[in-house]
Design an enzyme around this catalytic site. Structure first.
Site, PDB file in Angstrom:
ATOM      1  N   HIS A   1       1.001  -0.879   0.085  1.00 30.89           N
ATOM      2  CA  HIS A   1       0.755   0.304   0.050  1.00 30.89           C
ATOM      3  C   HIS A   1       1.230   1.534   0.003  1.00 30.89           C
ATOM      4  CE1 HIS A   1      -3.489   2.239   0.502  1.00 30.89           C
ATOM      5  NE2 HIS A   1      -2.421   3.500   1.879  1.00 30.89           N
TER       6      HIS A   1
ATOM      7  N   ASP B   1     -14.982   3.803   7.478  1.00 34.81           N
ATOM      8  CA  ASP B   1     -13.744   4.773   7.188  1.00 34.81           C
ATOM      9  C   ASP B   1     -13.984   5.735   6.161  1.00 34.81           C
ATOM     10  OD1 ASP B   1     -10.818   6.211   6.213  1.00 34.81           O
ATOM     11  OD2 ASP B   1     -11.356   4.887   4.653  1.00 34.81           O
TER      12      ASP B   1
ATOM     13  N   ARG C   1     -13.811  14.390   7.389  1.00 34.55           N
ATOM     14  CA  ARG C   1     -12.460  14.895   7.339  1.00 34.55           C
ATOM     15  C   ARG C   1     -12.611  15.425   6.282  1.00 34.55           C
ATOM     16  NH1 ARG C   1      -9.146   9.769   7.296  1.00 34.55           N
ATOM     17  NH2 ARG C   1      -7.750  10.749   7.695  1.00 34.55           N
TER      18      ARG C   1
ATOM     19  N   SER D   1      -8.070   4.960   8.914  1.00 35.40           N
ATOM     20  CA  SER D   1      -8.341   5.333   7.821  1.00 35.40           C
ATOM     21  C   SER D   1      -7.782   3.967   6.778  1.00 35.40           C
ATOM     22  CB  SER D   1      -7.814   6.274   7.073  1.00 35.40           C
ATOM     23  OG  SER D   1      -8.150   6.598   6.196  1.00 35.40           O
TER      24      SER D   1
ATOM     25  N   LYS E   1      -8.531  -0.765   6.160  1.00 31.38           N
ATOM     26  CA  LYS E   1      -9.076  -1.280   5.178  1.00 31.38           C
ATOM     27  C   LYS E   1      -8.105  -2.160   4.632  1.00 31.38           C
ATOM     28  CE  LYS E   1      -8.654   3.168   3.597  1.00 31.38           C
ATOM     29  NZ  LYS E   1      -8.851   4.823   3.161  1.00 31.38           N
TER      30      LYS E   1
HETATM   31  N1  URA Z   1      -4.959   7.648   2.807  1.00 34.29           N
HETATM   32  C1  URA Z   1      -6.142   6.898   3.344  1.00 34.29           C
HETATM   33  O1  URA Z   1      -6.371   5.811   2.926  1.00 34.29           O
HETATM   34  N2  URA Z   1      -6.672   7.566   4.638  1.00 34.29           N
HETATM   35  C2  URA Z   1      -6.003   8.676   4.951  1.00 34.29           C
HETATM   36  O2  URA Z   1      -7.034   9.157   5.733  1.00 34.29           O
HETATM   37  C3  URA Z   1      -5.460   9.592   4.149  1.00 34.29           C
HETATM   38  C4  URA Z   1      -4.733   8.549   2.834  1.00 34.29           C
END
Ligand code: URA
Length: 433
Positions: free
Chosen positions: A82, A161, A168, A183, A187
């Site tokens: 990621h 999220d 946000r 966040s 995932k």
């Molecule tokens: N990528 C994400 O998935 N969440 C964030 O808060 C910032 C970058």
């Protein structure tokens, strides 16, 4: 328990317990807590940063708010990769076929781009016929059969999220370490891999502007992953200029293919092989990341990684003919050259502005449901440290709307600094945690 007391407790500097964090996450996801109370709580995290324990609890609550993917029907150690997001970052589409060609099973769920950053799924969709939605059984069967599948994230992965991120975005609460960590990791944990390689971007084209903040984010994400029993490695990498030369969906996929043909830009090659090498090591197929790098390099140079890419595209309905014929990608009707405004060395690039120029040309979305022009983007012909002469072409912009291209060219020109002294080029890989 009620939201007023939770907000007050955190606002006055106290640690929230697990029950309070779950109360907030579950209540907000179900629509039982109003936006104004959720926003107030998010803002308290800027007054009193979340502790490691609170971040772990928040991540777990968000992960458990939706489905989790069970990758156990896939044999072997499943390794995910990621990136926290950057401009021109197409390393996923190189590192994954390389790692899969070395025997690492890769079952990856990816996202779309938003704002100035690009997303892997949009890039893949520039390949005619490519399917990015597969039923779970098909997804698992493909990984067992050929070692690699990449699909879009299903809607029910970490729905908390999704809601919290949207809030946000409009309440100036995105750039908070604990919120970003929870966040991203909610995932990743829901996606089910055994090990995760994180590429935390740092610089003027990333959420984390300083190496210190990027390291702090990397460390907390590593802690969250390890607490959940995942094997974790975090790379801190530079995003003070775009990665490679291509920015924009089909242009980036062409650069991916060139790199898999061992003809890509040096920075993309180095970072992709480092990520793949780390994945190979975490997958138990190399003793060390260096040994993994050598295996990755061999897969690239022998053409095995390109074969894996071909098999992957074909399996998901994509026209693998694009590998030999780039004319099969969506083609921009218009091109515009950007000329150097001065003579000297390129000493700095405002990377976020480069992403915005590409977005302006049509490659990115302003809001999440906007259509995108898969042919649009930029090809850079000069980067930090290169000497340019006034009037020399330094980039080409692609798209289908003259006014947008003009605007993108203006944004791009303003993003460059040209000076007389040779700059110190930023190192690409700053740290490995
Ligand atoms: N990528 C994400 O998935 N969440 C964030 O808060 C910032 C970058």
């Amino acid at each position: 328990m009620n939201m007023y007391d939770i907000i007050y407790k955190k606002r006055t500097g106290n640690r929230l317990n697990r029950e309070e964090i779950y109360y907030f996450v579950e209540g907000y996801t179900k629509g039982q807590i109003p936006d104004y109370q959720a926003s107030a709580l998010l803002m308290t995290f800027f007054l009193h940063p979340l502790t490691d324990g609170e971040i772990v609890d928040l991540t777990t609550a968000m992960c458990q708010s939706g489905d989790t993917v069970d990758l156990s029907p896939i044999e072997g150690i499943k390794v995910d990769k990621h990136s926290t997001g950057g401009v021109g970052d197409k390393t996923t589409l190189i590192a994954l076929p390389v790692a899969a060609a070395c025997g690492v099973p890769v079952a990856k769920m990816s996202g779309r781009g938003l704002g100035f950053t690009g997303g892997t799924i949009d890039k893949l969709e520039s390949i005619p016929g490519m399917k990015t939605t597969l039923a779970e059984e098909e997804f698992l069967a493909q990984v067992n059969r050929l070692g690699l599948s990449i699909i879009g994230q299903t809607t029910n992965i970490a729905p908390a999220d999704k809601k919290i991120y949207a809030l946000r975005d409009v309440t100036a609460t995105v750039d908070n370490l604990g919120l970003i960590a929870s966040s991203v990791m909610s995932k990743k944990l829901a996606a089910g891999a055994d090990a995760i390689v994180l590429d935390v971007k740092c610089g003027n084209g990333a959420f984390m502007k300083s190496a210190e903040d990027a390291r702090a984010l990397g460390k907390i994400m590593r802690t969250v992953g390890r607490t959940a029993g995942k094997n974790m490695v975090v790379l801190i990498t530079d995003m003070n200029q775009p990665l490679g030369n291509a920015v924009g969906n089909s242009l980036e996929v062409i650069e991916v293919i060139e790199t898999l043909k061992n003809k890509g830009p040096a920075d993309i090659r180095l970072l992709s092989l480092t990520l793949a090498g780390t994945m190979i090591c975490l997958g138990g197929l190399a003793e060390t990341p260096e040994d993994g790098f050598r295996k990755a390099e061999e897969a690239l140079e022998s053409g095995r990684a390109l074969e894996k890419m071909t098999a992957f595209l074909t399996a998901q309905g994509g026209d693998a003919g694009v590998i030999q014929d780039y004319g099969k990608f969506p083609q921009a009707k218009e091109r515009r050259a950007v000329l150097a405004a001065d003579t000297g060395f390129i000493t700095a690039i405002n990377t976020e502005a480069v992403g915005s120029a590409s977005q302006r040309a049509g490659a990115g979305r302003e809001t999440k449901d906007d259509p995108i022009d898969l042919s649009a983007g930029l090809l850079l012909q000069a980067k930090i440290g290169d000497r340019v002469t006034k009037g020399q072409p330094i980039a080409e912009i692609f798209g289908n709307d003259t006014a947008k291209l003009e605007n993108a060219a203006e944004i791009y020109s303003a993003a460059l600094r040209i000076e007389n002294t040779l700059p110190i080029c930023p190192p690409l890989i700053l740290d490995v945690l």
